[in-house]
Scaffold this active site. Structure first.
Site, short mmCIF file in Angstrom:
data_model
loop_
_atom_site.label_atom_id
_atom_site.label_comp_id
_atom_site.label_asym_id
_atom_site.label_seq_id
_atom_site.Cartn_x
_atom_site.Cartn_y
_atom_site.Cartn_z
CG ASP A 110 -3.18 8.32 10.86
OD1 ASP A 110 -4.32 8.80 10.64
OD2 ASP A 110 -2.49 7.80 9.96
CE LYS A 165 5.07 2.51 7.14
NZ LYS A 165 4.25 3.03 8.26
N GLY A 168 0.82 -1.20 0.00
CA GLY A 168 0.00 0.00 0.00
C GLY A 168 0.85 1.24 0.00
N GLY A 219 0.61 5.68 0.92
CA GLY A 219 -0.16 6.80 1.42
C GLY A 219 0.64 7.56 2.45
N GLY A 220 0.22 8.83 2.67
CA GLY A 220 0.95 9.64 3.64
C GLY A 220 2.35 9.93 3.16
CG PHE A 221 4.92 11.79 5.04
CD1 PHE A 221 4.68 12.69 4.02
CD2 PHE A 221 4.65 12.17 6.34
CE1 PHE A 221 4.19 13.95 4.29
CE2 PHE A 221 4.16 13.42 6.61
CZ PHE A 221 3.93 14.33 5.59
N GLY A 222 4.80 7.39 2.89
CA GLY A 222 5.56 6.18 2.60
C GLY A 222 4.79 5.17 1.80
CB ALA A 223 5.52 2.95 -0.81
CB ALA A 224 3.80 -0.61 3.36
#
Length: 477
Positions: A188, A78, A54, A56-61
């Site tokens: 969050d 991440k 996934g 979103g935000g400040f990263g990809a996992a």
């Protein structure tokens, strides 16, 4: 072996290396590079990413494997990947949040079983794609929680019951009690950041927006939040508190109860949450959620411990105060009795206490499915043994139906539940096995296989009925 490239924008990120299927080669190879963009694929010399989980935000996992682990342990990698065009100040804030997530996981993950452990944190410098300018990337590696997050669970099964929401709240409040005790605020909290593993335990994920509450007075919160779940003080960039997380947990609870997004439940005109007419729950939990959802931090619960205390008081009310015994009647000298007088008995007042109504707790999904399996299993046994003895299907079905009606009544009244179901099923199986194979004409395979098939059929039918009922309920509402 397939290795997924982590360079943002790589047009063909999947790379196949058949030689890495050999365990010896996998352990000793120095490095592999993306055949499209030249990005190093073995991160920090040990982690091989398999696919994107996934972004979103400040990263990809990414889902990854650790080749230094004997079992090629699964983990999550991440990557720091800020979305959009950020100015240098915003980029520095974003990178600081990513670094803080690694620090928090390193500090908290090994202390609490419901927070993932940090396994590694490292930078990576790589030659730019279609340019000679080097690029720097940042990664953290954390424990992989195998399961479904509550957002996925809600999408697949529909609204949660009050009992199920209370279980979620209690588990997450215990985690927040620990987190807040370490001077950390999550900031969050939402269904997609709560993961239920295969054993049913809930885990709190994504500490990318955490904030230390021990910062100097006057420091403002950075504008990092999930719309709909963040309270007013967080959206305005003001100071955040433990009650900030409690507000988000309250929004999570009403979302699970109604199966609706927060924007569909919040009325911006009246600045109020409108959800109570869409669910049927007790007044106690309604009052608790109302207080958690107050717009002003001081009007909410101040700590997770306070919410847990309120929940425990709701479920187990304190015993009523014991009234002191009435004082003894005053001693009056007995009059002298003459032959013409006789003692007169005084009337005794008796107090009749009204019976306490019995309140049965609602059945959980697990209890309903277990009951379906038990009923199907015993029903299959009864029909089979009666048919073998009576040799007539209508009479066998009639007698079995009456017996099953009695079993269903016993389950609804909770005369038998939980482990009782296994005990009764075991006794039923032993009786049918002996009667059917010695006095009837049943084979051993029939006695074993047919009840299992009827149990599975009952579970499938019950699940389909609940799914269709949930869909119709959502359409009607």
């Amino acid at each position: 072996m397939k290795i997924h490239c982590t360079r943002p924008g790589c047009p063909k990120p999947d790379n196949l290396y058949p030689d890495l299927d050999d365990h010896a080669n996998l352990k000793t190879v120095q490095q592999k590079y993306c055949t499209t963009c030249g990005m190093p694929l073995i991160l920090d010399g040990r982690y091989l990413t398999e696919r994107l989980l996934g972004q979103g935000g400040f990263g990809a996992a990414f889902l990854a494997r650790d080749r230094r682990s004997p079992s090629l342990r699964t983990c999550v990698v991440k990557q720091f990947l800020p979305a959009g065009d950020l100015d240098p100040q915003q980029l520095a804030i974003a990178q600081g949040l990513f670094e803080r997530e690694a620090q928090v996981l390193d500090r908290l993950g090994h202390q609490h079983p419901q927070i993932p452990n940090l396994l590694a944190y490292f930078p990576l410098e790589a030659t730019g794609w279609q340019t000679r300018t080097p690029q720097q990337f940042f990664y953290l590696v954390q424990e992989y929680i195998d399961g479904q997050n509550l957002e996925q669970e809600l999408s697949s099964r529909g609204p949660f019951s009050e009992t199920e929401v209370l279980e979620v709240m209690r588990e997450i409040l215990n985690v927040l009690e620990f987190v807040h005790g370490e001077d950390v605020i999550h900031r969050d909290l939402k269904p997609s950041n709560i993961m239920r593993d295969r054993s049913g335990t809930l885990h709190l994920l994504d500490f990318g927006a955490v904030k230390e509450v021990t910062q100097a007075p006057g420091n403002k919160s950075t504008g990092i939040y999930s719309a709909g779940f963040a309270p007013p003080e967080q959206m305005r960039g003001r100071s955040v508190y433990p009650s900030t997380d409690l507000y988000a947990l309250g929004v999570t609870a009403i979302m699970l109860l109604t199966a609706k997004d927060p924007e569909d439940l919040f009325d911006s005109y009246s600045n109020a949450w409108l959800w109570k007419d869409q669910v049927t729950i007790s007044d106690s939990i309604t009052n608790i959620l109302d207080r958690m959802l107050q717009p002003t931090p001081s009007d909410r619960f101040g700590a997770a411990t306070e919410v847990l205390t309120a929940l425990n008081a709701m479920i187990s009310p304190p015993p009523p105060p014991i009234s002191p015994p009435p004082p003894p009647p005053p001693v009056v000298p007995a009059p002298s009795v003459t032959p013409q007088s006789a003692p007169v008995s005084a009337p005794v007042a008796t107090q009749i206490q009204a019976p306490t109504p019995t309140v049965r707790r609602p059945f959980s999904i697990l209890e309903i499915l277990a009951s379906a399996a038990f009923t199907g299993f015993d029903g299959g046994l009864l029909v089979m043994v009666l048919w073998s003895l009576l040799d007539t299907i209508p009479l066998s079905l009639g007698i079995a139906g009456l017996l099953l009606a009695g079993l269903l009544l016993a389950q609804v009244r909770r005369w038998i539940e939980k482990w009782d179901l296994l005990i009764v099923a075991g006794i039923s199986f032993a009786i049918v096995f002996w009667v059917g194979t010695t006095r009837g004409n049943l084979e051993v395979a029939q006695v074993i296989i047919l009840p299992i098939l009827t149990a599975l059929s009952a579970v499938v039918a019950t699940s389909l009925f609940r799914l269709i009922y949930g869909i119709l309920k959502r359409l009607i509402s």
